[in-house]
Design a protein around this motif. Sequence first.
Motif, PDB file in Angstrom:
ATOM      1  N   ALA A   3       0.838  -1.068  -0.076  1.00  0.00           N
ATOM      2  CA  ALA A   3       0.004  -0.102   0.330  1.00  0.00           C
ATOM      3  C   ALA A   3       0.904   1.255   0.021  1.00  0.00           C
ATOM      4  O   ALA A   3       2.049   1.263   0.434  1.00  0.00           O
ATOM      5  N   ILE A   4       0.280   2.453  -0.496  1.00  0.00           N
ATOM      6  CA  ILE A   4       0.985   3.587  -0.390  1.00  0.00           C
ATOM      7  C   ILE A   4      -0.090   4.523   0.139  1.00  0.00           C
ATOM      8  O   ILE A   4      -1.275   4.608  -0.309  1.00  0.00           O
ATOM      9  N   LEU A   5       0.520   5.325   0.945  1.00  0.00           N
ATOM     10  CA  LEU A   5      -0.335   6.441   1.869  1.00  0.00           C
ATOM     11  C   LEU A   5       0.062   7.651   1.342  1.00  0.00           C
ATOM     12  O   LEU A   5       1.329   8.133   1.059  1.00  0.00           O
ATOM     13  N   LEU A  46       1.841  10.261  -8.354  1.00  0.00           N
ATOM     14  CA  LEU A  46       2.090   9.360  -7.244  1.00  0.00           C
ATOM     15  C   LEU A  46       1.278   8.305  -7.437  1.00  0.00           C
ATOM     16  O   LEU A  46       1.733   7.060  -7.381  1.00  0.00           O
ATOM     17  N   ALA A  47      -0.329   8.274  -7.643  1.00  0.00           N
ATOM     18  CA  ALA A  47      -1.072   7.357  -7.941  1.00  0.00           C
ATOM     19  C   ALA A  47      -0.799   6.399  -8.974  1.00  0.00           C
ATOM     20  O   ALA A  47      -0.958   5.519  -9.211  1.00  0.00           O
ATOM     21  N   ARG A  48      -0.517   7.239 -10.200  1.00  0.00           N
ATOM     22  CA  ARG A  48      -0.217   6.468 -11.578  1.00  0.00           C
ATOM     23  C   ARG A  48       0.873   5.866 -11.326  1.00  0.00           C
ATOM     24  O   ARG A  48       0.998   4.450 -11.801  1.00  0.00           O
ATOM     25  N   THR A  49       2.103   6.161 -10.782  1.00  0.00           N
ATOM     26  CA  THR A  49       3.118   5.309 -10.500  1.00  0.00           C
ATOM     27  C   THR A  49       3.001   4.012  -9.673  1.00  0.00           C
ATOM     28  O   THR A  49       3.316   2.830 -10.062  1.00  0.00           O
ATOM     29  N   ALA A  50       2.360   4.206  -8.655  1.00  0.00           N
ATOM     30  CA  ALA A  50       1.795   3.292  -7.811  1.00  0.00           C
ATOM     31  C   ALA A  50       1.120   2.077  -8.419  1.00  0.00           C
ATOM     32  O   ALA A  50       1.299   0.871  -8.343  1.00  0.00           O
ATOM     33  N   ALA A  51       0.209   2.628  -9.446  1.00  0.00           N
ATOM     34  CA  ALA A  51      -0.831   1.577 -10.084  1.00  0.00           C
ATOM     35  C   ALA A  51       0.126   0.787 -10.868  1.00  0.00           C
ATOM     36  O   ALA A  51       0.116  -0.468 -11.216  1.00  0.00           O
ATOM     37  N   ARG A  52       1.089   1.489 -11.536  1.00  0.00           N
ATOM     38  CA  ARG A  52       1.785   0.682 -12.684  1.00  0.00           C
ATOM     39  C   ARG A  52       2.895  -0.325 -11.903  1.00  0.00           C
ATOM     40  O   ARG A  52       3.342  -1.192 -12.680  1.00  0.00           O
ATOM     41  N   GLN A  53       3.243   0.102 -10.728  1.00  0.00           N
ATOM     42  CA  GLN A  53       4.075  -0.812  -9.967  1.00  0.00           C
ATOM     43  C   GLN A  53       3.406  -2.033  -9.168  1.00  0.00           C
ATOM     44  O   GLN A  53       3.737  -2.734  -8.826  1.00  0.00           O
ATOM     45  N   GLY A  54       2.302  -1.990  -9.470  1.00  0.00           N
ATOM     46  CA  GLY A  54       1.422  -3.089  -8.840  1.00  0.00           C
ATOM     47  C   GLY A  54       1.007  -2.942  -7.529  1.00  0.00           C
ATOM     48  O   GLY A  54       0.709  -3.971  -6.902  1.00  0.00           O
ATOM     49  N   VAL A  55       0.909  -1.769  -6.965  1.00  0.00           N
ATOM     50  CA  VAL A  55       0.626  -1.510  -5.410  1.00  0.00           C
ATOM     51  C   VAL A  55      -1.072  -2.221  -5.378  1.00  0.00           C
ATOM     52  O   VAL A  55      -1.841  -1.852  -6.453  1.00  0.00           O
ATOM     53  N   ASP A  56      -1.327  -2.617  -4.413  1.00  0.00           N
ATOM     54  CA  ASP A  56      -2.720  -3.122  -4.074  1.00  0.00           C
ATOM     55  C   ASP A  56      -3.587  -1.962  -3.474  1.00  0.00           C
ATOM     56  O   ASP A  56      -4.851  -2.225  -3.868  1.00  0.00           O
ATOM     57  N   LEU A  57      -3.198  -1.168  -3.017  1.00  0.00           N
ATOM     58  CA  LEU A  57      -3.941  -0.244  -2.279  1.00  0.00           C
ATOM     59  C   LEU A  57      -3.232   1.180  -1.966  1.00  0.00           C
ATOM     60  O   LEU A  57      -2.093   1.316  -1.830  1.00  0.00           O
ATOM     61  N   VAL A  58      -4.337   2.233  -2.504  1.00  0.00           N
ATOM     62  CA  VAL A  58      -3.825   3.548  -2.364  1.00  0.00           C
ATOM     63  C   VAL A  58      -4.663   4.328  -1.199  1.00  0.00           C
ATOM     64  O   VAL A  58      -5.673   4.156  -1.410  1.00  0.00           O
ATOM     65  N   PRO A  93      -5.267  -0.547  -8.466  1.00  0.00           N
ATOM     66  CA  PRO A  93      -5.351  -0.467  -6.841  1.00  0.00           C
ATOM     67  C   PRO A  93      -6.668  -0.068  -6.265  1.00  0.00           C
ATOM     68  O   PRO A  93      -7.084   0.738  -6.811  1.00  0.00           O
ATOM     69  N   ALA A  94      -6.984  -0.751  -4.927  1.00  0.00           N
ATOM     70  CA  ALA A  94      -8.205  -0.146  -4.333  1.00  0.00           C
ATOM     71  C   ALA A  94      -7.834   1.104  -3.701  1.00  0.00           C
ATOM     72  O   ALA A  94      -6.531   1.526  -3.619  1.00  0.00           O
ATOM     73  N   LEU A  95      -8.986   2.115  -3.396  1.00  0.00           N
ATOM     74  CA  LEU A  95      -8.729   3.330  -2.908  1.00  0.00           C
ATOM     75  C   LEU A  95      -9.430   3.408  -1.515  1.00  0.00           C
ATOM     76  O   LEU A  95     -10.511   2.843  -1.153  1.00  0.00           O
ATOM     77  N   ALA A 310     -18.937   1.194 -12.746  1.00  0.00           N
ATOM     78  CA  ALA A 310     -17.955   0.279 -12.197  1.00  0.00           C
ATOM     79  C   ALA A 310     -16.348   0.613 -12.622  1.00  0.00           C
ATOM     80  O   ALA A 310     -15.721  -0.304 -13.018  1.00  0.00           O
ATOM     81  N   ALA A 311     -15.963   1.761 -12.270  1.00  0.00           N
ATOM     82  CA  ALA A 311     -14.647   2.314 -12.291  1.00  0.00           C
ATOM     83  C   ALA A 311     -13.727   1.865 -11.445  1.00  0.00           C
ATOM     84  O   ALA A 311     -12.593   1.780 -11.828  1.00  0.00           O
ATOM     85  N   LEU A 312     -13.972   1.783 -10.185  1.00  0.00           N
ATOM     86  CA  LEU A 312     -13.048   1.976  -9.048  1.00  0.00           C
ATOM     87  C   LEU A 312     -13.397   1.118  -7.826  1.00  0.00           C
ATOM     88  O   LEU A 312     -14.587   1.329  -7.593  1.00  0.00           O
ATOM     89  N   ARG A 313     -12.693   0.375  -7.352  1.00  0.00           N
ATOM     90  CA  ARG A 313     -12.785  -0.295  -6.175  1.00  0.00           C
ATOM     91  C   ARG A 313     -12.357   0.776  -4.778  1.00  0.00           C
ATOM     92  O   ARG A 313     -11.224   1.191  -4.974  1.00  0.00           O
ATOM     93  N   VAL A 314     -13.263   0.686  -3.756  1.00  0.00           N
ATOM     94  CA  VAL A 314     -13.146   1.485  -2.789  1.00  0.00           C
ATOM     95  C   VAL A 314     -13.108   0.683  -1.505  1.00  0.00           C
ATOM     96  O   VAL A 314     -14.028  -0.345  -1.461  1.00  0.00           O
TER      97      VAL A 314
END
Length: 316
Positions: A3-5, A46-58, A93-95, A310-314
Amino acid sequence: MRAILVVNPKATTTTGRGRDVLLRALRSEVDLTVEYTRRRGHAVALARTAARQGVDLVVTLGGDGTVNEVVNGLMTAGPSGGVGDRPPAERLPALAAVPGGSTNVFARALGLPREWPEATSMILEALRVGRARTIGLGLADDRYFTFCAGLGMDAAVIHRVERARRRGRVSTPSLYLRSIVSQYLVGAERRHPAIRLERPGETTDGELATVVIQNTAPWTYVGDREVNPNPDASFDLGLDVLALRRLRVQSTTRMVSQSLSRRPDPRGRQILRLHDLDEFTLVAEQPQAFQLDGDYLGERNKVRFTSVPAALRVIC
């Protein structure tokens, strides 16, 4: 779980000590990296990079502006970085949005408590039991929004509030009220309605003074009080619209009172309401103030709005 905060260090309702408590709580559940935003738009990258790196949760700690930037980073994480290359929700990643701003409409619309310690506890519980939901978003031209957009007076009011905050004023309901009154008295929207709403295959609705678009309800909050011009708006449906044809004192006051009531259902000759729209375009004769998720984005003559289901998991 990785996860990234993403922390907005200017978040108004948390302190350094509070952030330390939040970090310890999150690290008890996830493998956490922390990033602090340094400028407007930084959270998108920051979020775009996290998604491309396969982070599970932002996780965000900030207000609705921080959430909006993170959402736009996630939704443009495809190879081209554009809205036409959107990854499916299950591959993103989920939000989780920890409320840290002055209003936190998005987090509260998800059912999270207003205060960040209670909201964090609810998010941690959801992580432990695997609780999540998938929501739809709105798209205005090439920018996503989570709960609302506006063209006309409401965006002009937000612009006034932002200018006051840059001068050191604190964002309070009274500041918004004064800004609404000032804009109503001097704004051109009241004297020269200049917006029209166009829908595929439908008659154009013209001479609109101001337009509010909602992706969920409520539209915003005044303290603990919900403001609900489109009470049937939902993350699970298309976009809802409320427009005023004329900003007359009596009809505008009635609409505001109806939106603040316990059973909101704004109606009247000067009101146009549309429910569950897939797409539409707003066209203005003169440039109009424009806002997304409570952030003023300048003036526009034309904006195309699209519902993105149905665009994003939260996590909530």
